[in-house]
Design an enzyme around this catalytic site. Sequence first.
Site, PDB file in Angstrom:
ATOM      1  CE1 TYR A  44     -10.317 -80.331   4.657  1.00 44.67           C
ATOM      2  CE2 TYR A  44      -9.085 -80.385   2.599  1.00 44.67           C
ATOM      3  CZ  TYR A  44     -10.162 -79.932   3.333  1.00 44.67           C
ATOM      4  OH  TYR A  44     -11.094 -79.102   2.760  1.00 44.67           O
TER       5      TYR A  44
ATOM      6  N   GLY B   7     -20.648 -76.607  11.768  1.00 45.50           N
ATOM      7  CA  GLY B   7     -19.534 -75.664  11.571  1.00 45.50           C
ATOM      8  C   GLY B   7     -19.995 -74.360  10.944  1.00 45.50           C
ATOM      9  CB  ALA B   8     -23.161 -72.564  10.955  1.00 42.72           C
TER      10      ALA B   8
END
Length: 315
Positions: free
Chosen positions: A190, A9-10
Amino acid sequence: RKCIVVITGASSGLGLATAKALSETGQCHVIMACRNFLKAERAAKTAGIPKENYTVMHLDLASLESVRQFVDTFRRSGMPLDVLVCNAAVYLPIAKEPTYTAEGFELSVGTNHLGHFLLARLLLDDLKKSDYPTKRLIIVGSITGNTNTLAGNVPPKANLGDLRGLVGGLNDLNSSPMIDGGEFDGAKAYKDSKVCNMLTMQELHRRYHEETGITFASLYPGCIAETGLFRNHVPLFRTLFPPFQKYITKGYVSEEEAGKRLAQVVSDPSLTKSGVYWSWNKNSSSFENQLSEEASNAEKALKLWEISEKLVGLA
Ligand code: NDP
């Protein structure tokens, strides 16, 4: 040689800011493990990361097949693996109905925990093989999963219960999309996933630190109120959350500062202690923080490990 760091997730937020901070040290090459290739390339370019300091590789954590393919592609590149950063996450606070990963796990826990669990387990072999002196595996945690803090006490609170929903495969076909077997709640899913991240880091430490010398760590980088994480929230929340965090809770941190913090956990020679959950005080100095009772429960960590192994096909 340069340190090879894989960051999931960069393509935005904390992951991108960390890739930039690491690139600026001149000592790291970042593998941007992202689900959207073009977005990641654009993001790297816009952030001004020099081409020789990064490689984008495709990874969709919401598909275990894609996780396995990523590991194959990475191995075929011939690069060693020195640091793995499990950073990607989805947050679906206003979803009324659950959505699912390719294998049919509720999307938040499926992506944030199960995808990373398989990735970390497979890449552990690669980390072991690396000759880099300070090898690390970092999983980004959060204050929101920690019920020993004010932020962690905002309802709905994280609670894994007896993990019956996870045993059932996290879908309403068998039991429930929630780990504790309750009704679907995106915000809670989450927070639960973040508790799983912190428990997994500690279980990895207990199982592998002594044997491998790898440093396992988690962190709460501060409230980065402007990242894409809140993209699925209502517009009013997105407008009010940053000033609220800046002026009321004072927990606000910029993407740039948060990126520097995570980059410290990746490469600072003084942050090599394993099994630690790092936080930063108001002067931006790091300290070892306490986890909540549930997020540090060794029995739950073991149970979570064993069920997760079955779900991702490792046991
Ligand atoms: P962002 O939404 O900006 O970044 C999340 C990243 O995860 C994006 O690059 C996104 O990809 C990626 N991602 C989402 N789903 C998948 C998937 N299925 N496969 C691969 N990548 C995926 O949020 P943040 O930067 O804020 O979040 C990063 C980490 O920081 C998370 O672990 C979060 O829990 C943690 N954190 C954030 C805080 C905050 O205040 N923002 C506070 C504490 C912790 P894409 O660009 O394609 O959407």
